[in-house]
Design an enzyme around this catalytic site. Structure first.
Site, PDB file in Angstrom:
ATOM      1  CG  ASP A  48      -7.804  -6.743   3.147  1.00 55.23           C
ATOM      2  OD1 ASP A  48      -6.838  -7.472   3.429  1.00 55.23           O
ATOM      3  OD2 ASP A  48      -7.699  -5.519   2.997  1.00 55.23           O
ATOM      4  CB  THR A  59      -0.979  -0.018   1.204  1.00 53.20           C
ATOM      5  OG1 THR A  59      -1.712  -1.230   1.143  1.00 53.20           O
ATOM      6  CG2 THR A  59      -1.932   1.125   1.222  1.00 53.20           C
TER       7      THR A  59
HETATM    8  N1  GLU Z   1      -5.379  -4.479   2.391  1.00 53.59           N
HETATM    9  C1  GLU Z   1      -5.171  -3.583   3.477  1.00 53.59           C
HETATM   10  C2  GLU Z   1      -6.425  -2.809   3.785  1.00 53.59           C
HETATM   11  O1  GLU Z   1      -7.154  -2.484   2.919  1.00 53.59           O
HETATM   12  C3  GLU Z   1      -4.088  -2.612   3.217  1.00 53.59           C
HETATM   13  C4  GLU Z   1      -2.792  -3.300   3.107  1.00 53.59           C
HETATM   14  C5  GLU Z   1      -1.670  -2.472   3.569  1.00 53.59           C
HETATM   15  O2  GLU Z   1      -1.773  -1.376   3.991  1.00 53.59           O
HETATM   16  O3  GLU Z   1      -0.578  -2.929   3.514  1.00 53.59           O
HETATM   17  O4  GLU Z   1      -6.662  -2.488   4.884  1.00 53.59           O
END
Ligand code: GLU
Length: 589
Positions: free
Chosen positions: A450, A410
């Site tokens: 997720d 991210t």
């Molecule tokens: N998939 C995560 C989320 O949407 C984010 C992943 C990350 O920040 O590394 O919360």
């Protein structure tokens, strides 16, 4: 300055200095546009002070691209398009066209906030059993991630088009020029990208599309400083520039995405052409919580970010954290246990509100006061007490806790334009390199992991189970903090569910402990989501271990790689700061 503040300032400076040097070998193309602020040792290499406009992003080339658009008279929305398309090239492991995002937008003219939900969606054919094997057991995480199964319908291309239509000032095709130039001329692989490729070589090398892009012909991984070009990405950008987001959601590119997902040999997915065509960005009201005279605003469901941050701050409000200071273990007991209580509610109640009902009282002041009273004790809350509460609710539904799994990747960026509009956006393909599938020069997300892998617990449905068309619960927390209706801070971070404690502690640093933004983003991390106190390895956060053990916590040293990027409005200037743990930078005028 208190003894505690002095000590934590020393440890912040040490952390910032250790991580601050940007290697000239890969950053050479990023022109040195802004003299770094001098107030914070060498850590200031990543911060900038501006009076007109600013971009803070995870890579100097992305920040430069955004500033170039702003200087040409572009709005923050125009710059989002440039920053995101460059990030998708130079930091492809973290975010891009194949992923999703949440954007919090401050509109200067109307002095209002709104948010855009461009989260990935589950395909229409998905069932709650998506991540269970034939015997009903949850799949091992990476068995689920790698391949087509975990790929949700990407939201980023539609988001870029949506905000450009609403807020754009510059012609759409011109916004793709920076990324297109870099894709064609090439850019230098950064140390972080090279390290990520090396670390994930076993998985990337197993997929023909990622092997071809991230490795040499002899199967050795790309190294830092090598020049990488992407004719495939250039072609995708040209199509988007001339046809708009339809070039992504329909036609040959859409067909290639569907094919990559559905015909994956080991782990096929369910995404179809009609899923892509049906994708919509959802505008939702910002979710705001009060904290010591500020309004802390961000994304409501399907993100758990703003709700959890608002709960933690609401529970902390009755305690004088300013007097305790950052060096007192009691501060961290309060922050850590408030976080555990918020995470217990998050696990039970939070999911996509278009699919499941969510208690209306999660941020109710009297509910938070009762949760906060659980913190009035000398030592850590016991494991059995750190459970979900019973917030006010219109429904009488049973809920059970889901099974959370998210590993960090991210990217977060903040853009402020000359008119004062603010974009605070967290963008993600979920895991580093997402599903490890590349189409059209970008990686496809694995955001569907997720969801809770188990749809039921003790015979009761979990809120965050897979359902067709639903958006997986997120922790992403793009935030804009208002003071008297005007922006005071804008920030966010990567880090999976650690995003919530990272952003919360940064806000406490800014609001309670009087830190500057560069100091607050460099503060060593102490994070407690589920009982164990994680202390950032190699920093003086580990010095707190003995005190926290004495308060009843198990502690563990951990790599806590945030990527906190933000802006603060200080005395008529805008300070931008990038996390010294990563390669980001602030650039402004
Ligand atoms: N998939 C995560 C989320 O949407 C984010 C992943 C990350 O920040 O590394 O919360």
């Amino acid at each position: 300055m208190s003894r505690g503040a002095a000590a934590i300032r020393a440890m912040i400076a040490a952390a910032a200095i250790a991580a601050a040097t940007v290697s000239p070998a890969w950053a050479q193309q990023a022109s040195d546009l802004v003299a770094p602020e001098q107030a914070f040792g060498t850590g200031t290499a990543r911060s900038a002070t501006a009076t007109r406009q600013i971009v803070v992003a995870a890579h100097p080339l992305a920040a430069d691209a955004g500033l170039e658009i702003l200087r040409a008279g572009g709005s923050a929305a125009d710059a989002v398009v440039a920053v995101q398309t460059v990030l998708g090239l130079v930091e492809p492991q973290s975010s891009g066209l194949g992923g999703g995002a949440f954007l919090v937008w401050y509109d200067a003219a109307s002095r209002t906030l709104t948010t855009f939900d461009a989260r990935e969606t589950a395909p229409a054919q998905a069932t709650p059993d998506l991540f269970r094997d034939d015997a009903g057991k949850p799949l091992p995480f990476f068995d689920a991630v790698v391949g087509g199964r975990s790929v949700g319908v990407p939201g980023v291309p539609r988001l870029l088009e949506t905000i450009h239509r609403r807020y754009g000032q510059r012609p759409w095709p011109s916004l793709f020029a920076p990324a297109l130039n870099l894709a064609e001329q090439g850019f230098k692989v950064s140390p972080r990208l090279a390290a990520s490729i090396a670390e994930d070589a076993g998985r990337l090398d197993g997929q023909p599309s990622t092997r071809a892009y991230f490795f040499h012909a002899d199967r050795t991984p790309l190294t830092a400083g090598e020049t990488l070009r992407s004719p495939d990405y250039a072609q995708t950008l040209r199509a988007l520039a001339s046809t708009g987001a339809a070039a992504f959601y329909q036609g040959p590119l859409a067909a290639r995405i569907v094919d990559a997902v559905r015909s994956h040999p080991a782990n096929p997915g369910l995404l179809s052409a009609s899923d892509l065509e049906a994708y919509r960005v959802k505008e939702r009201p910002a979710l705001c919580a009060p904290y010591r005279g500020y309004d802390v605003c961000g994304m409501g469901p399907p993100s758990s970010g703003a709700t959890a941050i608002g709960q933690i701050l609401g529970m902390l409000q009755p305690f004088d954290l300013a007097a305790l200071g950052p060096d007192d273990p009691t501060s961290w007991r309060l922050i850590g246990d408030a976080t555990r209580l918020a995470f217990a509610d998050r696990e039970r109640y939070l999911a996509d509100s278009d699919f499941v009902s969510i208690p209306k009282g999660l941020l109710d002041p009297s509910y938070l006061a009762s949760r906060s009273s659980l913190l009035r004790r000398p030592t850590a809350i016991g494991k059995d007490e750190a459970t979900a509460g019973e917030p006010p609710w219109d429904k009488a539904e049973l809920r059970r806790d889901g099974m959370p799994l998210d590993l960090p990747s991210t990217s977060h960026f903040v853009i402020v334009d000359a008119a004062g509009n603010v974009a605070s956006m967290t963008s993600s393909i979920e895991n580093a390199f997402g599903a490890r599938l590349m189409v059209g020069g970008f990686l496809l997300n694995n955001q569907l992991t997720d969801f809770s892998f188990s749809p039921v617990a003790d015979g009761t449905n979990v809120a965050n189970r897979v359902e067709p068309g639903k958006r997986p619960r997120s922790s992403m927390s793009p935030t804009i903090v208002l003071k008297d209706g005007r922006p005071a801070f804008a920030l966010g971070s990567p880090g999976g569910s650690n995003i919530i404690p990272y952003v919360t502690a940064t806000l406490v640093g800014l609001i309670d402990w009087g830190m500057s933004l560069p100091e607050a983003v460099a503060m060593p991390h102490l994070v407690n989501r589920f009982g164990v106190y994680d202390l950032e390895a190699g920093t003086s956060a580990e010095d707190m271990a003995g005190d926290l053990e004495a308060l009843g916590y198990a502690v563990s040293g951990k790599d806590l790689n945030s990527g906190l990027h933000g802006t603060a409005w200080v005395d008529g200037s805008i300070v931008g700061a990038a996390d010294p743990r990563r390669e980001g930078i602030a650039r402004g005028d």
